[in-house]
Design a protein around this motif. Structure first.
Motif, PDB file in Angstrom:
ATOM      1  N   TRP A  45       0.837  -1.203   0.000  1.00 32.64           N
ATOM      2  CA  TRP A  45       0.000   0.000   0.000  1.00 32.64           C
ATOM      3  C   TRP A  45       0.874   1.256   0.000  1.00 32.64           C
ATOM      4  O   TRP A  45       0.611   2.216  -0.731  1.00 32.64           O
ATOM      5  N   LEU A  46       1.920   1.241   0.834  1.00 39.14           N
ATOM      6  CA  LEU A  46       2.820   2.389   0.925  1.00 39.14           C
ATOM      7  C   LEU A  46       3.546   2.612  -0.390  1.00 39.14           C
ATOM      8  O   LEU A  46       3.617   3.750  -0.889  1.00 39.14           O
ATOM      9  N   ALA A  47       4.084   1.541  -0.968  1.00 36.33           N
ATOM     10  CA  ALA A  47       4.822   1.675  -2.226  1.00 36.33           C
ATOM     11  C   ALA A  47       3.900   2.116  -3.358  1.00 36.33           C
ATOM     12  O   ALA A  47       4.275   2.979  -4.178  1.00 36.33           O
ATOM     13  N   SER A  48       2.691   1.552  -3.426  1.00 37.53           N
ATOM     14  CA  SER A  48       1.766   1.946  -4.489  1.00 37.53           C
ATOM     15  C   SER A  48       1.317   3.393  -4.328  1.00 37.53           C
ATOM     16  O   SER A  48       1.154   4.124  -5.314  1.00 37.53           O
ATOM     17  N   MET A  49       1.143   3.835  -3.087  1.00 37.84           N
ATOM     18  CA  MET A  49       0.766   5.229  -2.844  1.00 37.84           C
ATOM     19  C   MET A  49       1.855   6.185  -3.314  1.00 37.84           C
ATOM     20  O   MET A  49       1.579   7.270  -3.831  1.00 37.84           O
ATOM     21  N   SER A  50       3.119   5.773  -3.140  1.00 37.84           N
ATOM     22  CA  SER A  50       4.217   6.641  -3.556  1.00 37.84           C
ATOM     23  C   SER A  50       4.330   6.745  -5.071  1.00 37.84           C
ATOM     24  O   SER A  50       4.953   7.677  -5.583  1.00 37.84           O
ATOM     25  N   LEU A  51       3.742   5.787  -5.792  1.00 39.15           N
ATOM     26  CA  LEU A  51       3.820   5.774  -7.257  1.00 39.15           C
ATOM     27  C   LEU A  51       2.574   6.347  -7.927  1.00 39.15           C
ATOM     28  O   LEU A  51       2.494   6.370  -9.149  1.00 39.15           O
ATOM     29  N   LYS A  52       1.624   6.815  -7.132  1.00 38.19           N
ATOM     30  CA  LYS A  52       0.401   7.381  -7.700  1.00 38.19           C
ATOM     31  C   LYS A  52       0.608   8.856  -8.029  1.00 38.19           C
ATOM     32  O   LYS A  52       1.401   9.547  -7.380  1.00 38.19           O
ATOM     33  N   PRO A  53      -0.107   9.366  -9.038  1.00 38.29           N
ATOM     34  CA  PRO A  53       0.012  10.780  -9.391  1.00 38.29           C
ATOM     35  C   PRO A  53      -0.455  11.662  -8.244  1.00 38.29           C
ATOM     36  O   PRO A  53      -1.260  11.232  -7.401  1.00 38.29           O
ATOM     37  N   PRO A  54       0.027  12.906  -8.160  1.00 37.16           N
ATOM     38  CA  PRO A  54      -0.404  13.822  -7.101  1.00 37.16           C
ATOM     39  C   PRO A  54      -1.925  13.993  -7.105  1.00 37.16           C
ATOM     40  O   PRO A  54      -2.552  14.106  -8.139  1.00 37.16           O
ATOM     41  N   GLY A  55      -2.498  14.019  -5.920  1.00 32.51           N
ATOM     42  CA  GLY A  55      -3.926  14.209  -5.789  1.00 32.51           C
ATOM     43  C   GLY A  55      -4.731  12.938  -5.767  1.00 32.51           C
ATOM     44  O   GLY A  55      -5.920  12.960  -5.427  1.00 32.51           O
ATOM     45  N   THR A  56      -4.121  11.805  -6.120  1.00 26.64           N
ATOM     46  CA  THR A  56      -4.850  10.531  -6.134  1.00 26.64           C
ATOM     47  C   THR A  56      -4.294   9.532  -5.136  1.00 26.64           C
ATOM     48  O   THR A  56      -4.784   8.409  -5.065  1.00 26.64           O
ATOM     49  N   ALA A  57      -3.298   9.929  -4.358  1.00 21.75           N
ATOM     50  CA  ALA A  57      -2.650   8.993  -3.439  1.00 21.75           C
ATOM     51  C   ALA A  57      -3.608   8.502  -2.363  1.00 21.75           C
ATOM     52  O   ALA A  57      -3.569   7.334  -1.978  1.00 21.75           O
ATOM     53  N   ASN A  58      -4.480   9.396  -1.872  1.00 19.25           N
ATOM     54  CA  ASN A  58      -5.405   9.010  -0.801  1.00 19.25           C
ATOM     55  C   ASN A  58      -6.851   9.020  -1.261  1.00 19.25           C
ATOM     56  O   ASN A  58      -7.765   9.265  -0.472  1.00 19.25           O
ATOM     57  N   SER A  59      -7.059   8.776  -2.536  1.00 18.26           N
ATOM     58  CA  SER A  59      -8.417   8.783  -3.063  1.00 18.26           C
ATOM     59  C   SER A  59      -9.227   7.613  -2.512  1.00 18.26           C
ATOM     60  O   SER A  59      -8.702   6.528  -2.291  1.00 18.26           O
ATOM     61  N   LEU A  60     -10.501   7.836  -2.275  1.00 19.70           N
ATOM     62  CA  LEU A  60     -11.407   6.810  -1.784  1.00 19.70           C
ATOM     63  C   LEU A  60     -12.610   6.713  -2.718  1.00 19.70           C
ATOM     64  O   LEU A  60     -13.251   7.738  -3.000  1.00 19.70           O
ATOM     65  N   PRO A  61     -12.934   5.518  -3.203  1.00 18.92           N
ATOM     66  CA  PRO A  61     -12.177   4.266  -3.004  1.00 18.92           C
ATOM     67  C   PRO A  61     -10.821   4.316  -3.698  1.00 18.92           C
ATOM     68  O   PRO A  61     -10.653   5.075  -4.658  1.00 18.92           O
ATOM     69  N   PRO A  62      -9.842   3.563  -3.234  1.00 19.62           N
ATOM     70  CA  PRO A  62      -8.494   3.628  -3.813  1.00 19.62           C
ATOM     71  C   PRO A  62      -8.458   3.140  -5.255  1.00 19.62           C
ATOM     72  O   PRO A  62      -9.243   2.281  -5.657  1.00 19.62           O
ATOM     73  N   ASP A  63      -7.548   3.717  -6.022  1.00 14.75           N
ATOM     74  CA  ASP A  63      -7.334   3.289  -7.408  1.00 14.75           C
ATOM     75  C   ASP A  63      -6.387   2.094  -7.412  1.00 14.75           C
ATOM     76  O   ASP A  63      -5.185   2.242  -7.203  1.00 14.75           O
ATOM     77  N   TRP A  64      -6.938   0.906  -7.657  1.00 18.27           N
ATOM     78  CA  TRP A  64      -6.105  -0.290  -7.674  1.00 18.27           C
ATOM     79  C   TRP A  64      -5.340  -0.421  -8.987  1.00 18.27           C
ATOM     80  O   TRP A  64      -4.268  -1.011  -9.024  1.00 18.27           O
TER      81      TRP A  64
END
Length: 292
Positions: A45-64
């Motif tokens: 989860w941490l690694a995938s969050m670091s690779l997401k574009p700005p503004g979508t890291a904590n989006s709910l529901p998460p972008d799998w």
């Protein structure tokens, strides 16, 4: 006919035993895989969050499913503050591990091999330094560091990390030295070795799993330390944990940068673990050599 029935019963029992063993193996592997997934999922989860574009890291529901980007890591590398803090932690933590081993390993050897007056009290006193919560001792350390001009210095933080881990090194290594037969050193002395040569050429190689174990544990404890860095540094000796904490603001949290910095913090620990992996399993058994 009776023989045939007996053979059939034996074959049936053997089949049932094989079936039970296979079932137990499947259940064991299923449990291990499930537990591994539970343990590793936060890291994913941490690694995938670091690779997401700005503004979508904590989006709910998460972008799998998303297009990975290294934008957050580029921002970290370009941030001179993060680079300096990361270098500070590498230098200070590595130096503290070397220093705590140079002090703690010989001290543990002396406590194991020699009759020290009030040895039990000495060991309890050493352990007591680890019993106090950090918040109870951080203010006295702050006053001492200010008086000795060690505030916000790398030397001061190295000494701080050594004080945190010294009791652990002494206690664990004493258990290892207690498990190494003294007859090995006696044989070395019969061959003409001095006390120090016996310690260096016989005891230390036998205690290598323990040394690497306390080294990695000391590295991790110092690497993740936050409170002392928060109180005892301000600019020059800021550790990376304090810089990562700065991404948590009073009004917002930079989730992408926070995840990227946290992932980068894990890399040195993983590299160290891989480097000493062959010694770590034996070291965690605490005294694999039994004294005869």
């Amino acid at each position: 006919m009776a023989t045939t029935d007996s053979d059939s019963a034996t074959a049936s029992q053997r089949l049932d035993k094989d079936t039970r063993e296979k079932l137990i193996t499947v259940v064991r592997h299923t449990i291990l895989l499930t537990w591994s997934f539970i343990v590793l999922f936060p890291l994913y989860w941490l690694a995938s969050m670091s690779l997401k574009p700005p503004g979508t890291a904590n989006s709910l529901p998460p972008d799998w499913i998303f297009l990975p980007t290294v934008y957050n890591y580029i921002q970290l590398i370009q941030d001179s503050g993060f680079v300096a803090a990361f270098a500070n932690s590498l230098v200070m933590v590595s130096a503290s591990v070397v220093l705590v081993l140079l002090i703690g390993v010989p001290a543990a050897y002396v406590l194991s091999r020699y009759d020290i007056p009030m040895e039990r009290d000495v060991l309890v006193w050493i352990l007591s330094s680890r019993m106090l919560p950090p918040i109870a001792v951080v203010l006295p350390f702050f006053i001492i560091f200010r008086e000795l001009n060690l505030f916000d210095t790398r030397v001061g933080m190295v000494l701080m990390y050594v004080s945190i881990n010294l009791s652990l090194v002494v206690w664990v290594m004493k258990a290892f030295f207690d498990g190494i037969p003294e007859t090995l050193e006696e044989a070395a002395r019969v061959d003409g070795a001095t006390q120090f040569q016996g310690f260096r050429k016989v005891v230390l190689p036998a205690a290598k799993p323990g040394i690497f174990s306390v080294a990695i544990i000391s590295f991790i404890f110092a690497w993740i330390e936050l409170l002392f860095g928060l109180v005892l540094t301000s600019f020059e000796a800021v550790p990376v944990t304090l810089f990562v904490y700065s991404f948590i603001g009073s009004r917002s949290i930079e989730w992408g940068m926070l995840a990227a910095a946290s992932t980068a913090m894990i890399v040195p620990v993983v590299i160290f673990l891989i480097a000493v992996n062959k010694y770590l399993a034996a070291g965690l058994s605490f005294g694999v050599v039994i004294k005869e």
